[in-house]
Design a protein around this motif. Structure first.
Motif, short mmCIF file in Angstrom:
data_model
loop_
_atom_site.label_atom_id
_atom_site.label_comp_id
_atom_site.label_asym_id
_atom_site.label_seq_id
_atom_site.Cartn_x
_atom_site.Cartn_y
_atom_site.Cartn_z
N ALA A 90 0.88 -1.32 0.17
CA ALA A 90 -0.07 0.00 -0.04
C ALA A 90 0.74 1.33 0.09
O ALA A 90 0.07 2.35 -0.32
N ALA A 91 2.07 1.42 0.38
CA ALA A 91 3.02 2.34 0.61
C ALA A 91 4.21 2.26 -0.29
O ALA A 91 4.75 1.10 -0.20
N ALA A 92 4.75 3.26 -0.74
CA ALA A 92 6.07 3.13 -1.41
C ALA A 92 6.84 4.60 -1.06
O ALA A 92 6.18 5.40 -1.01
N ALA A 93 8.26 4.30 -0.90
CA ALA A 93 9.00 5.55 -0.56
C ALA A 93 9.77 5.81 -1.97
O ALA A 93 10.32 4.92 -2.51
N ILE A 94 9.57 7.05 -2.38
CA ILE A 94 10.05 7.37 -4.05
C ILE A 94 11.12 8.41 -3.47
O ILE A 94 10.92 9.44 -3.16
N THR A 95 12.45 8.12 -4.01
CA THR A 95 13.38 9.17 -3.95
C THR A 95 13.30 10.24 -4.88
O THR A 95 13.11 9.99 -6.09
N PRO B 247 -4.65 4.90 -3.48
CA PRO B 247 -5.70 5.65 -3.02
C PRO B 247 -7.06 4.82 -2.70
O PRO B 247 -7.97 5.26 -2.18
N ALA B 248 -6.82 3.70 -3.34
CA ALA B 248 -8.01 2.76 -3.26
C ALA B 248 -8.23 2.27 -1.58
O ALA B 248 -9.43 2.06 -1.10
N CYS B 249 -7.14 1.78 -1.18
CA CYS B 249 -7.21 1.43 0.26
C CYS B 249 -6.85 2.46 1.52
O CYS B 249 -6.73 1.91 2.51
N LYS B 250 -6.33 3.32 1.12
CA LYS B 250 -5.74 4.55 1.95
C LYS B 250 -4.35 4.01 2.81
O LYS B 250 -4.36 4.24 3.93
N GLY B 251 -3.77 3.24 2.03
CA GLY B 251 -2.75 2.80 2.75
C GLY B 251 -2.65 1.83 3.77
O GLY B 251 -1.75 1.30 4.38
N THR B 252 -3.75 1.02 3.73
CA THR B 252 -3.96 -0.03 4.77
C THR B 252 -3.41 -1.70 4.10
O THR B 252 -3.04 -2.46 4.66
N GLY B 253 -3.56 -1.72 2.74
CA GLY B 253 -3.12 -2.65 1.94
C GLY B 253 -4.32 -3.77 1.67
O GLY B 253 -4.15 -4.95 1.26
N THR B 254 -5.42 -3.46 2.71
CA THR B 254 -6.44 -4.61 2.71
C THR B 254 -7.76 -3.76 1.94
O THR B 254 -7.92 -2.50 1.87
N ALA B 255 -8.65 -4.72 1.36
CA ALA B 255 -9.90 -4.20 0.64
C ALA B 255 -11.18 -4.23 1.57
O ALA B 255 -10.98 -5.22 2.55
N ARG B 256 -11.98 -3.60 1.66
CA ARG B 256 -13.28 -3.60 2.15
C ARG B 256 -14.11 -4.66 1.70
O ARG B 256 -14.11 -5.02 0.52
N ARG B 257 -14.96 -5.22 2.59
CA ARG B 257 -15.84 -6.38 2.05
C ARG B 257 -16.98 -5.66 1.45
O ARG B 257 -17.64 -4.99 2.14
N VAL B 258 -17.31 -6.10 0.28
CA VAL B 258 -18.17 -5.60 -0.45
C VAL B 258 -19.49 -6.68 -0.61
O VAL B 258 -19.27 -7.79 -1.28
N ARG B 259 -20.71 -6.06 -0.39
CA ARG B 259 -21.91 -7.05 -0.65
C ARG B 259 -22.02 -7.00 -2.20
O ARG B 259 -22.30 -5.82 -2.87
N PRO B 260 -22.50 -8.12 -2.78
CA PRO B 260 -22.82 -8.22 -4.17
C PRO B 260 -24.17 -7.32 -4.25
O PRO B 260 -25.11 -7.26 -3.37
#
Length: 59
Positions: free
Chosen positions: A18-23, A41-54
């Motif tokens: 979810a995050a990268a350091a760019i020189t 931007p999709a996970c706001k830096g957490t690396g996990t996705a929200r569970r979405v209902r169909p």
């Protein structure tokens, strides 16, 4: 006994990284590199996705 890992949902946009350091190519006065921290931007830096209902399924 076998131990089971938790089933966490990984963000499909960043694959869990979810995050990268760019020189920037420049250095500070003390010699360290100037970097920018960029987060997914999709996970706001957490690396996990929200569970979405169909669609069509109510709670």
């Amino acid at each position: 006994m076998p131990q089971h890992a938790q089933n966490t949902r990984v963000c499909r946009d960043c694959d869990g990284f979810a995050a990268a350091a760019i020189t920037t190519g420049t250095r500070h006065r003390d010699g360290t590199r100037a970097t920018l921290r960029v987060t997914c931007p999709a996970c706001k830096g957490t690396g996990t996705a929200r569970r979405v209902r169909p669609l069509g399924v109510s709670a």
